[in-house]
Design a protein around this motif. Structure first.
Motif, short mmCIF file in Angstrom:
data_model
loop_
_atom_site.label_atom_id
_atom_site.label_comp_id
_atom_site.label_asym_id
_atom_site.label_seq_id
_atom_site.Cartn_x
_atom_site.Cartn_y
_atom_site.Cartn_z
N LEU A 61 0.82 -1.21 0.00
CA LEU A 61 0.00 0.00 0.00
C LEU A 61 0.86 1.27 0.00
CD1 LEU A 61 -2.87 -0.87 2.49
CD2 LEU A 61 -3.07 -0.44 0.04
N VAL A 62 1.87 1.30 0.86
CA VAL A 62 2.71 2.49 0.96
C VAL A 62 3.49 2.70 -0.34
CG1 VAL A 62 4.71 3.48 2.15
CG2 VAL A 62 2.86 2.45 3.47
N ALA A 63 4.05 1.63 -0.89
CA ALA A 63 4.84 1.77 -2.13
C ALA A 63 3.95 2.18 -3.30
CB ALA A 63 5.56 0.46 -2.44
N LEU A 64 2.81 1.51 -3.46
CA LEU A 64 1.94 1.81 -4.58
C LEU A 64 1.36 3.23 -4.47
CD1 LEU A 64 0.54 0.68 -7.14
CD2 LEU A 64 -1.37 0.07 -5.64
N MET A 65 0.79 3.57 -3.32
CA MET A 65 0.18 4.88 -3.17
C MET A 65 1.23 5.98 -3.11
SD MET A 65 -2.92 4.43 -3.57
CE MET A 65 -3.35 6.14 -3.34
N GLY A 66 2.41 5.67 -2.59
CA GLY A 66 3.48 6.66 -2.60
C GLY A 66 3.92 6.99 -4.01
N THR A 67 4.02 5.97 -4.85
CA THR A 67 4.39 6.19 -6.25
C THR A 67 3.32 6.97 -6.99
OG1 THR A 67 5.64 4.12 -6.24
CG2 THR A 67 5.05 5.02 -8.39
N ILE A 68 2.07 6.60 -6.78
CA ILE A 68 0.96 7.31 -7.43
C ILE A 68 0.93 8.77 -6.97
CG2 ILE A 68 -1.55 7.47 -7.59
CD1 ILE A 68 -1.59 4.39 -7.49
N THR A 69 1.08 8.98 -5.68
CA THR A 69 1.06 10.35 -5.14
C THR A 69 2.22 11.16 -5.69
OG1 THR A 69 0.02 9.52 -3.12
CG2 THR A 69 1.01 11.71 -3.01
N TRP A 70 3.40 10.56 -5.72
CA TRP A 70 4.59 11.26 -6.23
C TRP A 70 4.39 11.70 -7.67
CZ3 TRP A 70 8.87 13.15 -4.06
CH2 TRP A 70 9.92 13.50 -4.89
N ASN A 71 3.81 10.83 -8.48
CA ASN A 71 3.63 11.14 -9.89
C ASN A 71 2.47 12.11 -10.15
OD1 ASN A 71 5.77 9.58 -10.93
ND2 ASN A 71 4.55 7.73 -10.74
N MET A 72 1.45 12.07 -9.31
CA MET A 72 0.28 12.93 -9.54
C MET A 72 0.33 14.24 -8.76
SD MET A 72 -2.92 10.33 -9.79
CE MET A 72 -4.00 11.68 -10.20
N ALA A 73 1.19 14.34 -7.77
CA ALA A 73 1.23 15.53 -6.92
C ALA A 73 1.44 16.84 -7.69
CB ALA A 73 2.30 15.38 -5.85
N PRO A 74 2.32 16.91 -8.67
CA PRO A 74 2.48 18.19 -9.38
C PRO A 74 1.17 18.66 -10.03
CG PRO A 74 4.33 16.75 -9.88
CD PRO A 74 3.33 15.93 -9.11
#
Length: 140
Positions: free
Chosen positions: A50-63
């Motif tokens: 969960l942390v790895a998947l959502m962290g990656t999604i958040t990192w890519n979508m945050a901008p």
């Protein structure tokens, strides 16, 4: 150290020497430390996922979500919708961390901790509520 079994009932929590299937006091299923450690590894892996998947999604979508009206942003919603999505991502990451903590505790001790389990279930309820309000806010 001799193997013990612990009752799964929150009200009983009887501890008995040896590998016992049912609690002699209340009749509820019992777990050995080996079984609890296996479940702890499962919780740790789920939390890491969960942390790895959502962290990656958040990192890519945050901008795009932090600046929804910026040129080149792919996000077409409002700023409030972007913040709702980021809140949902954050609570999923927090739930994943809570699950990892629960798993690490079970691996280290071979026992479930009542308060960590209650906190993790509380985070699951918060996750459900945030997901529901986000869905309603996004027009779903």
């Amino acid at each position: 150290m001799p193997q013990t079994s612990q009752c799964l009932s929150f009200s009983c929590r009887e501890i008995v020497d040896g590998s016992v299937e049912k609690c002699p006091k209340c009749g509820t299923k019992m777990r050995t430390p080996k079984m609890v450690r296996r479940l702890g590894w499962f919780l740790l892996l789920v939390g890491l996922f969960l942390v790895a998947l959502m962290g990656t999604i958040t990192w890519n979508m945050a901008p795009s979500l932090l600046r929804p009206y910026a040129p080149g942003s792919n996000f077409t919603g409002t700023a409030e919708q972007a913040h709702m999505i980021l809140r949902l991502f954050a609570i999923v990451i927090i739930f994943g961390v809570g699950t990892m903590i629960n798993g690490i505790w079970q691996i280290a001790t071979g026992q479930r901790n009542r308060w960590i389990t209650i906190a993790t279930l509380g985070l699951a309820v918060v996750l459900f509520v945030v997901a529901w309000t986000t869905n309603r806010g996004l027009g779903g």
